[in-house]
Design a protein around this motif. Structure first.
Motif, PDB file in Angstrom:
ATOM      1  N   THR A 126       0.873  -1.154   0.000  1.00 40.74           N
ATOM      2  CA  THR A 126       0.000   0.000   0.000  1.00 40.74           C
ATOM      3  C   THR A 126       0.917   1.211   0.000  1.00 40.74           C
ATOM      4  O   THR A 126       2.137   1.074   0.071  1.00 40.74           O
ATOM      5  CB  THR A 126      -0.933  -0.024   1.234  1.00 40.74           C
ATOM      6  OG1 THR A 126      -1.916   1.009   1.094  1.00 40.74           O
ATOM      7  CG2 THR A 126      -0.159   0.191   2.541  1.00 40.74           C
ATOM      8  N   ASP A 158      -2.396  -9.064   3.834  1.00 43.64           N
ATOM      9  CA  ASP A 158      -2.931  -7.819   3.275  1.00 43.64           C
ATOM     10  C   ASP A 158      -2.606  -6.679   4.221  1.00 43.64           C
ATOM     11  O   ASP A 158      -2.681  -6.827   5.436  1.00 43.64           O
ATOM     12  CB  ASP A 158      -4.451  -7.906   3.073  1.00 43.64           C
ATOM     13  CG  ASP A 158      -4.935  -6.754   2.206  1.00 43.64           C
ATOM     14  OD1 ASP A 158      -4.459  -6.632   1.055  1.00 43.64           O
ATOM     15  OD2 ASP A 158      -5.772  -5.959   2.656  1.00 43.64           O
ATOM     16  N   GLU A 182      -3.191  -2.368   4.847  1.00 45.72           N
ATOM     17  CA  GLU A 182      -3.898  -1.131   4.480  1.00 45.72           C
ATOM     18  C   GLU A 182      -3.543  -0.042   5.485  1.00 45.72           C
ATOM     19  O   GLU A 182      -3.288  -0.344   6.660  1.00 45.72           O
ATOM     20  CB  GLU A 182      -5.426  -1.330   4.522  1.00 45.72           C
ATOM     21  CG  GLU A 182      -5.990  -2.339   3.538  1.00 45.72           C
ATOM     22  CD  GLU A 182      -5.955  -1.867   2.089  1.00 45.72           C
ATOM     23  OE1 GLU A 182      -5.662  -0.676   1.838  1.00 45.72           O
ATOM     24  OE2 GLU A 182      -6.191  -2.706   1.205  1.00 45.72           O
ATOM     25  N   ARG A 218      -7.577   4.419   6.265  1.00 46.22           N
ATOM     26  CA  ARG A 218      -8.314   4.255   4.999  1.00 46.22           C
ATOM     27  C   ARG A 218      -9.824   4.372   5.230  1.00 46.22           C
ATOM     28  O   ARG A 218     -10.390   3.686   6.082  1.00 46.22           O
ATOM     29  CB  ARG A 218      -7.985   2.894   4.373  1.00 46.22           C
ATOM     30  CG  ARG A 218      -8.709   2.730   3.060  1.00 46.22           C
ATOM     31  CD  ARG A 218      -8.300   1.528   2.251  1.00 46.22           C
ATOM     32  NE  ARG A 218      -9.210   1.439   1.109  1.00 46.22           N
ATOM     33  CZ  ARG A 218      -9.214   0.474   0.221  1.00 46.22           C
ATOM     34  NH1 ARG A 218      -8.336  -0.495   0.299  1.00 46.22           N
ATOM     35  NH2 ARG A 218     -10.089   0.474  -0.774  1.00 46.22           N
ATOM     36  N   LEU A 267     -12.317  -2.015   8.628  1.00 42.97           N
ATOM     37  CA  LEU A 267     -10.998  -2.241   8.032  1.00 42.97           C
ATOM     38  C   LEU A 267     -10.431  -3.600   8.447  1.00 42.97           C
ATOM     39  O   LEU A 267      -9.796  -4.291   7.649  1.00 42.97           O
ATOM     40  CB  LEU A 267     -10.037  -1.107   8.421  1.00 42.97           C
ATOM     41  CG  LEU A 267      -8.746  -1.060   7.595  1.00 42.97           C
ATOM     42  CD1 LEU A 267      -9.034  -0.797   6.127  1.00 42.97           C
ATOM     43  CD2 LEU A 267      -7.793   0.006   8.139  1.00 42.97           C
ATOM     44  N   VAL A 283      -9.285  -6.326   5.576  1.00 42.45           N
ATOM     45  CA  VAL A 283      -7.959  -6.916   5.381  1.00 42.45           C
ATOM     46  C   VAL A 283      -7.996  -8.430   5.610  1.00 42.45           C
ATOM     47  O   VAL A 283      -7.292  -9.181   4.948  1.00 42.45           O
ATOM     48  CB  VAL A 283      -6.862  -6.248   6.260  1.00 42.45           C
ATOM     49  CG1 VAL A 283      -6.582  -4.835   5.796  1.00 42.45           C
ATOM     50  CG2 VAL A 283      -7.205  -6.290   7.746  1.00 42.45           C
TER      51      VAL A 283
END
Ligand SMILES: CC(C)(COP(=O)(O)OP(=O)(O)OC[C@H]1O[C@@H](n2cnc3c(N)ncnc32)[C@H](O)[C@@H]1OP(=O)(O)O)[C@@H](O)C(=O)NCCC(=O)NCCS
Length: 237
Positions: free
Chosen positions: A98, A115, A117, A121, A152, A156
């Motif tokens: 990211t 993942d 983030e 976000r 979030l 993820v």
């Protein structure tokens, strides 16, 4: 150094801040094929992301599987987009990037997905599009801030589980369900696996700014490695 608690020898994950440009050492970690691929990426930030992702993956793979030595490793990309280490069906890998951070995970036994983030976000799609009914029910109320953070976490976790190659197929964000309390992912929406764990999931905060989810398939599930094509085109490294 961070090692996945329950399986210290079986799975590791690493993160790295994204520099403006990769170092010579980063480029040296790439196979000839990946270097050619990177050279073809016109946008500098996208090129850096690609190179750092591969370099980080190289470092993580050679750490977990030192028998591979330090030479660049051959990576293959499946039709789905999943990355594999050429000739090593026992190794499962995943990367994520990211703005500002790259993450990589390597597992020796089951499919793995990672993942990352930014914690701030706030442009996720509307929950109705990607949460199951049960997840929406559990989400409940709370402050806008708390709700955003929980969303979030779910996001993820789902991205990581999809990358881990979990069953049942087809895997979409709405055919899998995240059970935050049990730290697991189950099948959803009437699939046979509704109550069956299909992946375990863990969350980590990196540098106060990023949320990382690591998912590990509950069974040795990564499907047959047919139809693989080398990254960046045809031909072997
Ligand atoms: C595939 C997906 C998880 C990638 O996540 P993202 O947040 O867009 O991007 P990230 O930076 O976190 O991850 C990118 C990496 O994911 C990997 N990846 C892409 N598709 C993948 C897949 N199907 N399985 C596992 N890993 C995958 C690649 O290594 C990619 O790295 P690269 O771009 O440097 O080659 C995301 O696009 C997605 O959820 N797609 C919709 C659902 C889907 O396609 N499901 C697959 C059905 S089987």
């Amino acid at each position: 150094m961070t090692t996945e608690d329950e399986h210290p020898a079986a799975c590791i994950w690493r993160t790295r801040p994204l520099p403006t440009v990769p170092s010579e050492g980063d480029w040296a970690a790439l196979s000839a094929l990946d270097r050619r691929h990177a050279d073809g990426i016109a946008h500098p930030a996208a090129r850096t992301r690609f190179v750092i992702g591969r370099a980080l993956l190289h470092a993580a793979v050679t750490e977990l599987a030192p028998e591979l030595g330090h030479a660049p490793i051959g990576l293959e990309v499946a039709a789905s987009g999943r990355l594999d280490v050429a000739g090593r069906e026992d190794l499962h890998i995943s990367i994520s990037h990211t703005r500002g951070l790259a993450a990589a995970a390597v597992s020796r036994d089951v499919g793995v997905g990672i993942d990352v983030e930014p914690i701030g976000r706030d442009d996720l799609p509307p929950p109705a599009v990607w949460l199951t009914e049960e997840e929406r029910r559990r989400l409940g109320g709370g402050s806008r801030h708390a709700r955003r953070r929980r969303l979030l976490r779910l996001w993820v976790a789902k991205e990581a589980a999809i990358k881990a190659g979990v069953r049942p197929r087809p895997v979409t964000r709405r055919t899998i369900e995240v059970d935050e309390e049990q730290r697991r992912v189950v099948g959803a929406n009437g699939t046979a696996a509704r109550t069956e764990e299909i992946a375990s999931v863990s969350w980590f905060v990196v540098g106060d700014r990023f949320l990382v989810a690591l998912a590990r398939a509950a069974i040795p599930a990564v499907s047959g490695r047919t139809a693989l094509t080398p990254i960046g085109g045809s031909g072997a490294r």
